[in-house]
Design a protein around this motif. Structure first.
Motif, PDB file in Angstrom:
ATOM      1  N   ASN A  86       0.782  -1.122  -0.022  1.00 31.55           N
ATOM      2  CA  ASN A  86       0.011  -0.212   0.126  1.00 31.55           C
ATOM      3  C   ASN A  86       0.933   1.218  -0.033  1.00 31.55           C
ATOM      4  O   ASN A  86       1.038   1.913   1.087  1.00 31.55           O
ATOM      5  N   ALA A  87       1.352   1.743  -1.019  1.00 30.80           N
ATOM      6  CA  ALA A  87       2.362   2.719  -1.181  1.00 30.80           C
ATOM      7  C   ALA A  87       1.635   3.985  -1.751  1.00 30.80           C
ATOM      8  O   ALA A  87       0.730   3.788  -2.604  1.00 30.80           O
ATOM      9  N   ASP A  88       2.077   5.158  -1.329  1.00 32.49           N
ATOM     10  CA  ASP A  88       1.431   6.362  -1.812  1.00 32.49           C
ATOM     11  C   ASP A  88       2.394   6.606  -3.160  1.00 32.49           C
ATOM     12  O   ASP A  88       3.383   7.333  -3.040  1.00 32.49           O
ATOM     13  N   LEU A  89       1.874   6.478  -4.391  1.00 37.04           N
ATOM     14  CA  LEU A  89       2.352   6.391  -5.524  1.00 37.04           C
ATOM     15  C   LEU A  89       2.632   8.024  -5.970  1.00 37.04           C
ATOM     16  O   LEU A  89       3.574   8.257  -6.600  1.00 37.04           O
ATOM     17  N   ALA A  90       1.719   8.807  -5.735  1.00 36.29           N
ATOM     18  CA  ALA A  90       1.784  10.204  -5.770  1.00 36.29           C
ATOM     19  C   ALA A  90       3.078  10.828  -5.210  1.00 36.29           C
ATOM     20  O   ALA A  90       3.754  11.558  -5.698  1.00 36.29           O
ATOM     21  N   LEU A  91       3.196  10.450  -3.916  1.00 37.99           N
ATOM     22  CA  LEU A  91       4.437  10.713  -3.226  1.00 37.99           C
ATOM     23  C   LEU A  91       5.841  10.174  -3.800  1.00 37.99           C
ATOM     24  O   LEU A  91       6.791  10.897  -4.069  1.00 37.99           O
ATOM     25  N   VAL A  92       5.685   9.006  -4.225  1.00 35.85           N
ATOM     26  CA  VAL A  92       6.836   8.340  -5.042  1.00 35.85           C
ATOM     27  C   VAL A  92       7.068   9.074  -6.023  1.00 35.85           C
ATOM     28  O   VAL A  92       8.384   9.333  -6.252  1.00 35.85           O
ATOM     29  N   ARG A  93       6.196   9.670  -6.933  1.00 34.59           N
ATOM     30  CA  ARG A  93       6.289  10.495  -8.107  1.00 34.59           C
ATOM     31  C   ARG A  93       6.999  11.660  -7.805  1.00 34.59           C
ATOM     32  O   ARG A  93       7.890  12.140  -8.306  1.00 34.59           O
ATOM     33  N   ASP A  94       6.389  12.382  -6.728  1.00 33.59           N
ATOM     34  CA  ASP A  94       7.032  13.724  -6.349  1.00 33.59           C
ATOM     35  C   ASP A  94       8.447  13.635  -6.006  1.00 33.59           C
ATOM     36  O   ASP A  94       9.298  14.443  -6.583  1.00 33.59           O
ATOM     37  N   GLU A  95       8.945  12.748  -5.245  1.00 31.23           N
ATOM     38  CA  GLU A  95      10.334  12.425  -4.746  1.00 31.23           C
ATOM     39  C   GLU A  95      11.194  12.225  -5.878  1.00 31.23           C
ATOM     40  O   GLU A  95      12.122  12.764  -5.999  1.00 31.23           O
ATOM     41  N   LEU A  96      10.846  11.200  -6.731  1.00 34.43           N
ATOM     42  CA  LEU A  96      11.518  11.272  -7.892  1.00 34.43           C
ATOM     43  C   LEU A  96      11.828  12.183  -8.930  1.00 34.43           C
ATOM     44  O   LEU A  96      12.971  12.351  -9.197  1.00 34.43           O
ATOM     45  N   LEU A  97      10.765  13.215  -8.996  1.00 37.52           N
ATOM     46  CA  LEU A  97      11.022  14.281  -9.926  1.00 37.52           C
ATOM     47  C   LEU A  97      12.079  15.161  -9.132  1.00 37.52           C
ATOM     48  O   LEU A  97      12.913  15.779  -9.890  1.00 37.52           O
ATOM     49  N   ARG A  98      11.964  15.442  -7.967  1.00 39.66           N
ATOM     50  CA  ARG A  98      12.848  16.262  -7.053  1.00 39.66           C
ATOM     51  C   ARG A  98      14.058  15.655  -7.312  1.00 39.66           C
ATOM     52  O   ARG A  98      15.134  16.484  -7.370  1.00 39.66           O
ATOM     53  N   TYR A  99      14.449  14.357  -6.780  1.00 39.71           N
ATOM     54  CA  TYR A  99      15.570  13.713  -6.936  1.00 39.71           C
ATOM     55  C   TYR A  99      16.317  13.738  -8.497  1.00 39.71           C
ATOM     56  O   TYR A  99      17.574  14.330  -8.611  1.00 39.71           O
ATOM     57  N   ALA A 100      15.527  13.671  -9.441  1.00 38.79           N
ATOM     58  CA  ALA A 100      15.823  13.765 -10.755  1.00 38.79           C
ATOM     59  C   ALA A 100      16.543  15.102 -11.025  1.00 38.79           C
ATOM     60  O   ALA A 100      17.538  15.207 -11.833  1.00 38.79           O
TER      61      ALA A 100
END
Length: 271
Positions: free
Chosen positions: A57-71
């Protein structure tokens, strides 16, 4: 660049993490160019499918946001996104309240020889076979010991990739890529409903090929199908497409359909 855990720079993970103990999780390897992740929607779609299949049960919107910031901070390179079920006590049963852990690691883009893309690569015929497990088939889960064993089978520079088959001898994929054949103008790739990783570049090519008037067939592939192929290539979401010029006693030359799709893959990775 520093690794992130749950959105913050970090270098340590709880030893009770289920990713470490059981490989209980998923990962994505994503090329970053111009501070943007390539094929982002495809990677996140596969991750979402994996979370659904494994009931994470992962928060995929949060995953996307963190990935974009990291990139955006990495600029150019490769991001490895690891999503584990979380921490728990000893035992296979996951804790009901386990919180998924999000790990981001950055590294430089690999500098593959230009000859791989221009002239093609040879595949090592791996003895390690892929086990069948339909519940996990297609997913990029953290249990990758089959690939580890297969990659250890060759050390020479003559082979840039390996060819993997299942227990029945069907041709499935490369060690870290997907495999396509061209026979009489038809693009063929293996059915991955029993085993194998459904690559993001593979999915993109299966979507793009019909738009270019190229017939596509997803089916079981025997080793004899390789013997009958006019062209062979491997692909993944970091390097795009490499023509295959040989495996064992078989040899090919990069063909027109491979070159056409190579240009498509290059565009996909640059946009």
């Amino acid at each position: 660049m520093h690794s992130w855990i749950d959105g913050q720079p970090a270098t340590a993970l709880n030893l009770q993490n289920r990713g470490l103990a059981y490989g209980d999780g998923l990962f994505e390897t994503i090329a970053v160019r111009g501070a943007r992740p390539s094929l982002l929607d495809g990677h996140l779609a596969r991750l979402a499918l994996g979370c659904q299949r494994l009931a994470i049960n992962a928060d995929l919107a949060l995953v996307r946001d963190e990935l974009l910031r990291y990139a955006s901070q990495l600029g150019e390179g490769v991001v490895k996104l690891i999503l584990t079920r979380g921490d728990s006590q000893r035992g296979y049963a996951p804790a009901v309240d386990a919180a998924p852990r999000r790990i981001l690691q950055g590294s430089p883009l690999p500098r593959y020889p230009v000859e791989h893309a221009e002239h093609g690569v040879r595949l090592f015929p791996c003895h390690t076979r892929l086990g069948e497990q339909p519940l996990l088939a297609g997913l990029k889960h953290l249990n990758r010991l089959e690939q580890v064993l297969a990659r250890a089978e060759w050390q020479d520079s003559d082979h840039a990739e390996g060819l993997m088959r299942d227990a029945q001898g069907r041709v499935i994929e490369g060690v870290y890529s997907n495999l396509f054949l061209v026979r009489d103008g038809v693009l063929l790739t293996a059915d991955l409903s029993r085993c194998g990783v459904a690559g993001v570049m593979r999915a993109a090519l299966l979507e793009q090929a019909p738009l270019l008037g190229i017939a596509v067939q997803v089916c079981d592939l025997s080793f004899e199908a390789l013997e009958q192929a006019n062209e062979v290539f491997v692909c993944n979401s970091v390097y795009g497409i490499w023509p295959v010029r040989g495996v064992a006693a078989l040899n090919w030359s990069p063909g027109p359909l491979t070159r056409k799709l190579q240009a498509v893959a290059r565009t996909l990775l640059e946009t």
